[in-house]
Design an enzyme around this catalytic site. Structure first.
Site, PDB file in Angstrom:
ATOM      1  N   GLU A 155       1.060  -1.274   0.468  1.00 21.47           N
ATOM      2  CA  GLU A 155       0.074  -0.217  -0.010  1.00 21.47           C
ATOM      3  C   GLU A 155       0.930   1.326   0.562  1.00 21.47           C
ATOM      4  O   GLU A 155       0.826   2.097  -0.805  1.00 21.47           O
ATOM      5  CB  GLU A 155      -0.884  -0.079   0.448  1.00 21.47           C
ATOM      6  N   HIS A 257      -6.492  -6.074 -10.312  1.00 20.61           N
ATOM      7  CA  HIS A 257      -5.347  -7.039  -9.594  1.00 20.61           C
ATOM      8  C   HIS A 257      -5.772  -9.125 -10.493  1.00 20.61           C
ATOM      9  O   HIS A 257      -4.919  -9.557  -9.429  1.00 20.61           O
ATOM     10  CB  HIS A 257      -7.055  -7.548  -8.257  1.00 20.61           C
TER      11      HIS A 257
END
Length: 337
Positions: A155, A257
């Site tokens: 992240e 993703h």
């Protein structure tokens, strides 16, 4: 971090998972808004060569930053989530500084903020353009999102990308955005554990899956995309490892993703072919491309491949590093020249 296709499956069983899915676009918009506002790198803390970490507690509300509960100079907290967040921020800072000479996320000493205990049984973690935010997980399907240092690194690397190439979050450029975060998330874990490329598990989110998942090891596998889970709740890991299996979809911003498995696998092949510590030569080449100024916001896989081959040659010459890069991309079906 948790792909929308997983959250969609969970939504059938858990209403909070549906809310998590609804927030996915909001988090992405926050990152883009932060860029649009022209955040100035290094304000405050410019030039810092040590992390400046501050942890907040959202108190199970979906607001940030929450209440300040831990600063850089504080000793260990009684809250393990606070301690893990603090350590994960530090591990990420260490890799980028000590290996690549980058001072924090923005390259100019940006303080690192994080919020823990976000939401009620919140099944995700995200970088919102300004800070890391961690949910606790529901305790059944997912555990506390501060557990996996590679998730934290993943992240925060979205932040590095935000300040460098700022790859569009759509289609192949979006999959590259996700893949770059997986690459450096894995390298951060390997660096923290002192693991060589051969010793690493190359899993993203190992340790996050809870007792309610019967057949799964992680969120993604860079070594073998498509094998991280095959479960009644999560479904089957849809990631391809090669371009011939590229998933053409309008969901998940064009499968960001999902198709990230292809460049992920290329990096795994490259790093293991070179051997030794993956953060050294292989990671350096990827870092050079991300920060080199030639990677377009709408770059496709072939563009990224070509730049990695060029970066390997520029840094190491026309030798093993250069040839291994061509071979790795060829193995996943991407033309690198």
């Amino acid at each position: 971090m948790v792909p929308p296709h997983i959250l969609s499956n969970l939504a059938e069983r858990h209403e909070h998972a549906r809310r998590t899915l609804d927030h996915d676009d909001t988090h992405r918009t926050r990152r883009l808004d932060a860029v649009a506002r022209g955040l100035t790198p290094g304000e405050p803390g410019a030039g810092a060569d040590k992390p400046r970490r501050t942890i907040y507690d959202a108190g199970h509300q979906e607001t940030v930053p929450g209440t300040k509960v831990h600063e850089e100079s504080d000793g260990p907290s009684q809250d393990v989530s606070v301690n893990r967040a603090h350590a994960g921020l530090g591990a990420t800072f260490d890799l980028f500084l000590k290996v690549y000479g980058r001072k924090s996320i923005d390259g100019a000493g940006l303080p690192l903020d994080a919020t823990v205990h976000y939401g009620e049984k919140y099944d995700n973690a995200f970088w919102d353009g300004e800070r890391m935010v961690f949910g606790d997980g529901d305790g059944d399907l997912f555990l506390d999102f501060t557990i996996s240092v590679d998730v934290i690194g993943h992240e925060l690397t979205h932040g590095v990308t935000q300040y460098t190439a700022n790859l569009d979050y759509q289609g192949q450029s979006g999959a590259l955005n996700e893949s770059v975060s997986d690459v450096f998330g894995s390298l951060i874990k390997q660096y923290a554990l002192g693991q060589s490329a051969d010793e690493a598990d190359w899993l993203i989110g190992s340790g996050l899956l809870g007792p309610g998942i019967d057949n799964g090891t992680a969120l993604r596998s860079m070594k073998a995309p498509g094998t991280a889970y095959d479960d009644d709740v999560l479904g089957k890991d849809p990631q391809p490892a090669k371009m011939k299996d590229y998933v053409d979809t309008e969901d998940d911003n064009g499968g960001v993703h999902i198709n990230s498995g292809i460049p992920n696998h290329a990096f795994y092949l490259y790093a293991t072919a070179l051997g030794g510590n993956a953060w050294e030569k292989a990671g350096q080449v990827w870092y050079d491309v991300l920060t080199g100024g030639e990677l377009a916001k709408d770059a496709q896989f072939a563009d990224f491949a070509r730049l990695t081959v060029a970066a390997a040659r520029a840094r190491y010459g026309a030798g093993e590093e250069h040839d291994a890069a061509i071979k790795a991309w060829t193995q996943v079906g991407v033309t690198a020249q």
